[in-house]
Each structure stands twice: as structure tokens, then as C-alpha cells.
Design a protein around this motif. Structure first.
Motif, PDB file in Angstrom:
ATOM      1  N   ALA A  73       0.838  -1.210   0.000  1.00  0.00           N
ATOM      2  CA  ALA A  73       0.000   0.000   0.000  1.00  0.00           C
ATOM      3  C   ALA A  73       0.867   1.251   0.000  1.00  0.00           C
ATOM      4  O   ALA A  73       0.592   2.216  -0.736  1.00  0.00           O
ATOM      5  CB  ALA A  73      -0.921  -0.010   1.222  1.00  0.00           C
ATOM      6  N   GLY A 126     -13.020 -10.861  -0.214  1.00  0.00           N
ATOM      7  CA  GLY A 126     -13.702  -9.743  -0.846  1.00  0.00           C
ATOM      8  C   GLY A 126     -15.200  -9.947  -0.957  1.00  0.00           C
ATOM      9  O   GLY A 126     -15.978  -9.000  -0.827  1.00  0.00           O
ATOM     10  N   GLU A 129     -17.764  -8.877   1.899  1.00  0.00           N
ATOM     11  CA  GLU A 129     -18.220  -7.495   2.033  1.00  0.00           C
ATOM     12  C   GLU A 129     -19.653  -7.311   1.525  1.00  0.00           C
ATOM     13  O   GLU A 129     -20.344  -6.383   1.934  1.00  0.00           O
ATOM     14  CB  GLU A 129     -17.273  -6.555   1.276  1.00  0.00           C
ATOM     15  CG  GLU A 129     -15.857  -6.551   1.816  1.00  0.00           C
ATOM     16  CD  GLU A 129     -14.935  -5.667   1.003  1.00  0.00           C
ATOM     17  OE1 GLU A 129     -15.418  -5.030   0.053  1.00  0.00           O
ATOM     18  OE2 GLU A 129     -13.731  -5.611   1.321  1.00  0.00           O
ATOM     19  N   MET A 205      -3.854  -8.759  -3.200  1.00  0.00           N
ATOM     20  CA  MET A 205      -5.099  -8.114  -2.782  1.00  0.00           C
ATOM     21  C   MET A 205      -4.939  -6.606  -2.616  1.00  0.00           C
ATOM     22  O   MET A 205      -5.843  -5.838  -2.943  1.00  0.00           O
ATOM     23  CB  MET A 205      -5.601  -8.753  -1.488  1.00  0.00           C
ATOM     24  CG  MET A 205      -6.135 -10.164  -1.700  1.00  0.00           C
ATOM     25  SD  MET A 205      -6.872 -10.896  -0.201  1.00  0.00           S
ATOM     26  CE  MET A 205      -5.402 -11.279   0.738  1.00  0.00           C
ATOM     27  N   THR A 206      -3.765  -6.182  -2.126  1.00  0.00           N
ATOM     28  CA  THR A 206      -3.530  -4.756  -1.934  1.00  0.00           C
ATOM     29  C   THR A 206      -3.303  -4.049  -3.268  1.00  0.00           C
ATOM     30  O   THR A 206      -3.887  -2.994  -3.548  1.00  0.00           O
ATOM     31  CB  THR A 206      -2.329  -4.526  -1.014  1.00  0.00           C
ATOM     32  OG1 THR A 206      -2.536  -5.229   0.211  1.00  0.00           O
ATOM     33  CG2 THR A 206      -2.133  -3.050  -0.722  1.00  0.00           C
ATOM     34  N   LYS A 208      -4.316  -4.876  -6.157  1.00  0.00           N
ATOM     35  CA  LYS A 208      -5.558  -4.839  -6.935  1.00  0.00           C
ATOM     36  C   LYS A 208      -6.369  -3.590  -6.605  1.00  0.00           C
ATOM     37  O   LYS A 208      -6.993  -2.993  -7.484  1.00  0.00           O
ATOM     38  CB  LYS A 208      -6.372  -6.093  -6.663  1.00  0.00           C
ATOM     39  CG  LYS A 208      -7.637  -6.171  -7.504  1.00  0.00           C
ATOM     40  CD  LYS A 208      -8.447  -7.420  -7.205  1.00  0.00           C
ATOM     41  CE  LYS A 208      -9.704  -7.468  -8.061  1.00  0.00           C
ATOM     42  NZ  LYS A 208     -10.553  -8.648  -7.741  1.00  0.00           N
ATOM     43  N   ARG A 209      -6.356  -3.175  -5.344  1.00  0.00           N
ATOM     44  CA  ARG A 209      -7.108  -1.985  -4.950  1.00  0.00           C
ATOM     45  C   ARG A 209      -6.533  -0.724  -5.590  1.00  0.00           C
ATOM     46  O   ARG A 209      -7.234   0.273  -5.756  1.00  0.00           O
ATOM     47  CB  ARG A 209      -7.118  -1.853  -3.425  1.00  0.00           C
ATOM     48  CG  ARG A 209      -7.945  -2.929  -2.733  1.00  0.00           C
ATOM     49  CD  ARG A 209      -7.792  -2.864  -1.213  1.00  0.00           C
ATOM     50  NE  ARG A 209      -8.621  -3.868  -0.565  1.00  0.00           N
ATOM     51  CZ  ARG A 209      -9.795  -3.624   0.016  1.00  0.00           C
ATOM     52  NH1 ARG A 209     -10.280  -2.385   0.026  1.00  0.00           N
ATOM     53  NH2 ARG A 209     -10.474  -4.592   0.602  1.00  0.00           N
ATOM     54  N   ARG A 211      -5.056  -0.948  -8.593  1.00  0.00           N
ATOM     55  CA  ARG A 211      -5.056  -1.281 -10.025  1.00  0.00           C
ATOM     56  C   ARG A 211      -3.648  -1.344 -10.601  1.00  0.00           C
ATOM     57  O   ARG A 211      -3.371  -0.868 -11.712  1.00  0.00           O
ATOM     58  CB  ARG A 211      -5.917  -0.288 -10.816  1.00  0.00           C
ATOM     59  CG  ARG A 211      -7.394  -0.321 -10.421  1.00  0.00           C
ATOM     60  CD  ARG A 211      -8.212   0.720 -11.168  1.00  0.00           C
ATOM     61  NE  ARG A 211      -9.628   0.622 -10.827  1.00  0.00           N
ATOM     62  CZ  ARG A 211     -10.191   1.151  -9.748  1.00  0.00           C
ATOM     63  NH1 ARG A 211      -9.432   1.835  -8.883  1.00  0.00           N
ATOM     64  NH2 ARG A 211     -11.478   1.020  -9.502  1.00  0.00           N
TER      65      ARG A 211
END
Length: 247
Positions: A73, A126, A129, A205-206, A208-209, A211
Motif C-alpha cells: 500500500a 472480498g 463485504e 489483494m492490496t 488490486k485496490r 489497479r
């Protein structure tokens, strides 16, 4: 490796971020990084410089999913990378030998487990949620996190041309260290995983957020199913393999 083929994945914007969890996994790259400048954020370390002619950020993420997710991140927010290459060591399954390379076609998050009345099942975090009935239908095999197809194709072509001993397949990723050979065999047969490590799913996963496309490459440092002990020298071998890809 052609600049055009690599940079087209991120539209030519931003540097490549190269990640490794441990010092021994990033040290060979740092030693060859031109104009290296260390940037520290909390306990996260980033080296900024050039590798060949290409801007490169080297990130020592730390071991485990929490550290890897946080480091990813930070890297995405600070440097807006065009792509991430997550590399390092892994424990091999089956007949994989120390020094063999695994290119991930997919990962699965082995931390995301549901223990119900009918036994062990897996979760796709995911989907939880959405709080739907479908999200609560936990499968008995782990949902796969598919890696970037175009980037994987480029890396696979490179590995094939290099003559490296490699396989493309599934990587198991979690904060677990499996040493019992029978347990490893059961995991392999149930999931199809080629190896296990502790960071890749969190990176996937990080990123992907944000992109940001990712590639995941592991070199086998040990194989507890076969009784093959840990060999740290494979980190230098993986550097020699990846250096031309990064230039």
C-alpha cells in the motif's frame, strides 16, 4: 527484455517496484542499483534508483501478510508504480528441487479458512463485504487469485528463453510454515499448489485496490516434503535470473 512490452502494462507511468520479504532476498538487487537512495517510512525500507536504464524501487516488505500488505500500500501510494514484481524464496511441494523457479499463474490465501460443522472450507474475503447468501457458500477448495495474464506471459517467455528450470502454477500464501511431509502432501493434493510462502496473496489483494499489475516469482529454497534443507544461496541465483528481465 523489451521496454515497450513491459511499460505497456502500466502505460509507461511510474517505476517498477521490486519486492522481497527478507534482506537476503533484496540485497543482490540493492548492490547493483545505480544511484541508490534509501527512503524509510516507519519500519519499511525503499531503495530508489535505476537498474540498467530503468527506474526501479526496491522494497523490503518484511515477512508475513500484514507486513507485505502494508508495504505494498505504501509503495503504490508513494511511487505510483507501473507494475510490481514480487519475488523471493518459497518452500517447495512435491518433486520440486532447491533452485527450481515457480511463476504464479494464481495464488490462494491459505489464511482465509472457514471451519464449519462439515469440516474445513475456504473463503474469498472480498465477497464477504457483500453479505449475500452466495458469499456465505464456502467452497472446499480455495478460491484462486489469478495473476496478470499479460505480465505472466512476458515473464514465462523470458524464463523459457533463459533455460531456467521453472514451472507455472499455484502458490499457497499464508502466515503458516508447514514442515510435516504428510500435511504438505494433503495440501498439495487438495489445492494443486506448487509451493508455499508468506506474502504474495496480501500483495495481490492490496495491489488490486490500486489497479497495479503484479508478477509473482519464487525460487525454491527448501522442500520439507522431500527433506531438502533451506539454502539461502538461491537468492543470488534468482537475482541472476531476473536482472536481465528488469533492465
Amino acid at each position: 527484455m523489451s521496454d515497450a512490452r513491459l511499460t505497456s502494462l502500466g502505460e509507461g507511468k511510474g517505476p517498477i517496484v521490486l519486492q522481497g520479504a527478507m534482506e537476503m532476498e533484496v540485497a543482490p538487487f540493492i548492490k547493483r542499483l545505480k544511484g541508490a537512495e534509501l527512503e524509510v517510512y516507519g519500519d519499511f525500507f525503499f531503495w530508489r534508483g535505476t537498474f540498467g536504464t530503468r527506474p526501479l524501487i526496491i522494497s523490503q516488505t518484511g515477512i508475513g501478510t500484514a507486513a507485505a500488505g502494508a508495504a505494498t500500500a505504501l509503495a503504490c501510494a508513494l511511487y505510483q508504480p507501473s507494475l510490481i514484481v514480487n519475488q523471493g524464496t518459497a518452500g517447495g511441494y512435491g518433486d520440486l528441487a532447491v533452485g527450481d523457479v515457480v511463476l504464479a499463474s494464481a495464488l490462494y490465501n491459505a489464511n482465509a479458512r472457514y471451519l464449519g460443522r462439515d469440516g474445513l472450507r475456504f473463503m474469498e474475503l472480498g465477497s464477504l463485504e457483500h453479505e449475500s447468501v452466495a458469499a456465505m457458500d464456502f467452497p472446499d477448495v480455495p478460491p484462486l487469485l489469478e495473476t496478470d495474464e499479460r505480465l505472466r506471459y512476458i515473464l514465462e517467455a523470458f524464463l523459457k528463453k533463459s533455460g531456467a528450470s521453472y514451472r507455472t502454477g499455484i502458490i499457497a500464501s499464508s502466515d503458516q510454515w508447514n514442515e510435516a511431509s504428510e500435511q504438505i502432501r494433503r495440501i498439495r493434493e487438495k489445492t494443486g499448489a506448487l509451493c508455499e510462502e508468506m506474502e504474495a496473496a496480501a500483495v495481490w489483494m492490496t495491489a488490486k485496490r490500486f489497479r497495479v499489475p503484479c508478477a509473482f516469482v519464487r525460487i525454491i529454497s527448501n522442500n520439507n516434503e522431500r527433506g531438502l534443507s533451506f539454502d539461502p544461496s538461491v537468492c543470488e541465483a534468482l537475482y541472476r535470473l531476473l536482472k536481465n528481465f528488469l533492465m
